[in-house]
Scaffold this motif. Sequence first.
Motif, mmCIF file in Angstrom:
data_model
loop_
_atom_site.group_PDB
_atom_site.id
_atom_site.type_symbol
_atom_site.label_atom_id
_atom_site.label_comp_id
_atom_site.label_asym_id
_atom_site.label_seq_id
_atom_site.Cartn_x
_atom_site.Cartn_y
_atom_site.Cartn_z
ATOM 1 N N GLN B 295 0.840 -1.200 0.000
ATOM 2 C CA GLN B 295 0.000 0.000 0.000
ATOM 3 C C GLN B 295 0.875 1.251 0.000
ATOM 4 O O GLN B 295 0.657 2.191 -0.761
ATOM 5 C CB GLN B 295 -0.908 0.001 1.239
ATOM 6 C CG GLN B 295 -1.835 1.210 1.293
ATOM 7 C CD GLN B 295 -2.466 1.401 2.661
ATOM 8 O OE1 GLN B 295 -1.869 1.062 3.688
ATOM 9 N NE2 GLN B 295 -3.672 1.957 2.688
ATOM 10 N N LYS B 296 1.897 1.232 0.852
ATOM 11 C CA LYS B 296 2.796 2.381 0.934
ATOM 12 C C LYS B 296 3.549 2.567 -0.385
ATOM 13 O O LYS B 296 3.649 3.680 -0.904
ATOM 14 C CB LYS B 296 3.775 2.171 2.100
ATOM 15 C CG LYS B 296 4.768 3.287 2.282
ATOM 16 C CD LYS B 296 5.582 3.065 3.541
ATOM 17 C CE LYS B 296 6.831 3.921 3.527
ATOM 18 N NZ LYS B 296 7.688 3.679 4.699
ATOM 19 N N TYR B 299 1.320 3.999 -3.079
ATOM 20 C CA TYR B 299 1.070 5.428 -2.831
ATOM 21 C C TYR B 299 2.285 6.261 -3.250
ATOM 22 O O TYR B 299 2.138 7.295 -3.929
ATOM 23 C CB TYR B 299 0.740 5.629 -1.359
ATOM 24 C CG TYR B 299 0.536 7.070 -0.947
ATOM 25 C CD1 TYR B 299 -0.516 7.829 -1.483
ATOM 26 C CD2 TYR B 299 1.376 7.679 -0.014
ATOM 27 C CE1 TYR B 299 -0.711 9.138 -1.093
ATOM 28 C CE2 TYR B 299 1.179 8.989 0.380
ATOM 29 C CZ TYR B 299 0.138 9.721 -0.156
ATOM 30 O OH TYR B 299 -0.051 11.025 0.226
ATOM 31 N N LEU B 300 3.473 5.812 -2.855
ATOM 32 C CA LEU B 300 4.679 6.568 -3.202
ATOM 33 C C LEU B 300 4.928 6.556 -4.715
ATOM 34 O O LEU B 300 5.563 7.448 -5.244
ATOM 35 C CB LEU B 300 5.900 6.005 -2.460
ATOM 36 C CG LEU B 300 5.885 6.241 -0.949
ATOM 37 C CD1 LEU B 300 7.096 5.601 -0.285
ATOM 38 C CD2 LEU B 300 5.841 7.741 -0.625
ATOM 39 N N GLY B 302 2.629 6.923 -6.848
ATOM 40 C CA GLY B 302 1.704 7.844 -7.503
ATOM 41 C C GLY B 302 0.232 7.515 -7.418
ATOM 42 O O GLY B 302 -0.604 8.313 -7.833
ATOM 43 N N ALA B 303 -0.145 6.346 -6.889
ATOM 44 C CA ALA B 303 -1.573 6.025 -6.774
ATOM 45 C C ALA B 303 -2.197 6.875 -5.663
ATOM 46 O O ALA B 303 -1.560 7.150 -4.653
ATOM 47 C CB ALA B 303 -1.759 4.540 -6.462
ATOM 48 N N ASN B 304 -3.447 7.281 -5.881
ATOM 49 C CA ASN B 304 -4.168 7.963 -4.812
ATOM 50 C C ASN B 304 -4.481 6.968 -3.705
ATOM 51 O O ASN B 304 -4.846 5.833 -3.990
ATOM 52 C CB ASN B 304 -5.506 8.501 -5.325
ATOM 53 C CG ASN B 304 -5.336 9.805 -6.052
ATOM 54 O OD1 ASN B 304 -4.465 10.608 -5.708
ATOM 55 N ND2 ASN B 304 -6.142 10.013 -7.082
ATOM 56 N N LEU B 305 -4.393 7.419 -2.465
ATOM 57 C CA LEU B 305 -4.677 6.507 -1.359
ATOM 58 C C LEU B 305 -6.104 5.947 -1.458
ATOM 59 O O LEU B 305 -6.346 4.783 -1.155
ATOM 60 C CB LEU B 305 -4.478 7.249 -0.039
ATOM 61 C CG LEU B 305 -3.871 6.482 1.134
ATOM 62 C CD1 LEU B 305 -2.744 5.559 0.719
ATOM 63 C CD2 LEU B 305 -3.417 7.449 2.205
#
Lengths: 122, 324
Positions: B295-296, B299-300, B302-305
């Motif tokens: 998940q982290k 996110y890093l 570029g995916a939106n949380l």
Amino acid sequence: MSQSLFENIGGQPAVDAAVDLFYRKVLNDDRVSHYFDDADMDDQRAKQKSFLTMVFGGPNDYTGESLRDAHKDLVDDGLNDSHFDVVAVHLQNTLDELGVPANLVNQVMALAAGTRDDILNR
Amino acid sequence: MTLRYAGVDYDCRAGETVLDALLRQDVDASYSCRNGICLTCIMQCRDGAPPADSQKGIKDTLRLQGHFLPCLCTPRENLDCEPPNHGEIYGRATFREIEQLSPSICRVILEPATPLYYRAGQFINLRRADGMVRSYSLASVPALDKHLELHIKRLPRGEMSNWLFHRAEAGDSLEIHGPIGDCFYVPERPESPLLLIGNGSGLAPLIGIARDALASGHTGAIHLYHGTRHREGLYLDATLRALEGAHANFTYTPCVSGETGKSGRAENVAFAEHPALDGFRVYLCGYPPMVNAAQKTAYLMGANLDDIHADPFELRDLRLTSRD
């Protein structure tokens, strides 16, 4: 009458634009990222948003006490001025990247500096 | 504080959850994830309202009857509670078919007595006659499949999984609770690419999500990565290759991590092949350390949380065996 800092900086859309830029910088920095390892990312992002809203001069429900409580365990775990400074630089870089004018950046950084003692539980 | 459960008084220490207090005092309470996700431990408050944050994820009808999750509930005053309203929570279901797909995975087909309105990717709790409850993801798609499909991984000391593997037979019945969970296909933005990463039987919700997306007319690319330690763990290899042949926008990448010269862990392979995740929807299924780290990473990258979907939860059976 001059507008408030929050209005000048662009209000809630400015917070929305800044939060991911800022949170990714912090998570990518090995000097501070381990303090976020146990945090739920959705909760943490929501907290970053209200923190940015506060230092942008906007409406928020942060109090000195809530900042103290939120960081107490981290301070016990070694959180100190050096970590605060690292995060502050990421905040400044975030604002610079978003093209926020220097006089507004200075006001934000002054508000952020005012949270130092509460965050570090002093 | 005093905690009354089913008419018996127990003590609850400051800061202790209701579940921890009951387990400490040897109450045989059902639980699994201890994290507010699986709903296995759900209970009902007899009077007064439980803290609102112990009711998240519970459907309105149950919430209004005072149901809450003892694993999330740290009472601030005395609490009087009891087991949940059984008839409201559980429905009956009958096994239609149990088929072994690999040495450690079997497919279970269940027919609920009343239709279950679910989305592909959600999970249900199975309750055996002796009261044991375990959570399993749905691999079926409501619009495409007549019955419910589960993929059960047999764990060395897993009571439910071994029972399903060796003892349960077509025609037997048990009870189910659900659907539960937020990990499902969202039909908005049909052009957005999907990245589906799962290990072991974590493939179950992902194949449901992929088939649901394809059936819903998803136009973006759908990339599914299935990770296992050994080749024999690729238990839907033929099915997924056939799906890949039938849909130009679907790709399937098997990842074997435990044999030399093979491809490596599914999440590493997936992220290496998709270094920029802006605009992606990402689905992660597996054990919490993998899901949380992925998940982290997503996110890093570029995916939106909000576009990263996962229901990470610890399987209770798994904790009985050594992890490493």
